[in-house]
Design an enzyme around this catalytic site. Sequence first.
Site, PDB file in Angstrom:
ATOM      1  CG  LEU A 136      -1.771  -1.205   1.491  1.00 15.90           C
ATOM      2  CD1 LEU A 136      -2.440  -1.112   2.856  1.00 15.90           C
ATOM      3  CD2 LEU A 136      -2.809  -1.328   0.391  1.00 15.90           C
ATOM      4  CD  GLU A 137       1.640   1.771  -3.787  1.00 14.24           C
ATOM      5  OE1 GLU A 137       0.433   1.941  -4.020  1.00 14.24           O
ATOM      6  OE2 GLU A 137       2.252   0.745  -4.127  1.00 14.24           O
TER       7      GLU A 137
END
Length: 188
Positions: A136-137
Site C-alpha cells: 500500500l502506498e
Amino acid sequence: MAIMSDKWIKEAVINQSMISPFAEKQVRVHNKEKIISYGLSSYGYDARVSNEFKIFTNINSTTVDPKNFSEYNLVDREVDVCIIPPNSFALGRTIEYFKIPRDVLVICVGKSTYARCGIIVNVTPLEPEWEGHVTLEFSNTTPLPAKIYANEGACQFLFLKSDQICDTSYADRQGKYMKQVGVTLPLT
C-alpha cells in the site's frame, strides 16, 4: 465486466481462498474502541494495513529512482501507529493475502476516513492470478504529520469479473511481484 457482490466474494473465499484472513462482516469496534472499519462490504472488501511500514526520509540525501531504488530512501518501522511527515509518503502492506482468480481484476480505492484527512492510498490493480500481500502506498498531502493506524481498515478492494478469460494472466507471464510477502520495494 461486472462488479461482484458480497455473496460472490464469500464464495470465492470459501472455494478459492481468495482472501486470508477474511472478516465476513464489517468490523468497526475492537476491544470496545472505535476503529477504522475493515471486512466484507456490499460490493467490496475493506483490507487492513499491517504494522510494517517503510517511511520516506531525506536523511541520507539520496534520489528516488524507480529503476535503481535504494533502501536508504526509507526508514523501517514496526508500530501500531505510523506517523507520516508532512507532504511525505510511506509504504505499508495488507494483513490479508490475496489470490486473484483468472477471470477477475481488482481495483483498490481509499477509505473516506483517510481521504478526508488528506491521506491518499494508492494501489495498482491486482491482475488475474496475481497473489500476495498488497503493498500500500500512503501519501500525506497535508502540511502536518498524519497518522496511519495498523491493524485497521486502510482501503477497499473492488472485484471486477470479466465475461471472458484472459489469454495471459499475471502468473503466466511470471510477474515480478508474484507471491510477494511483506512490504515490497520497486523492482525492474
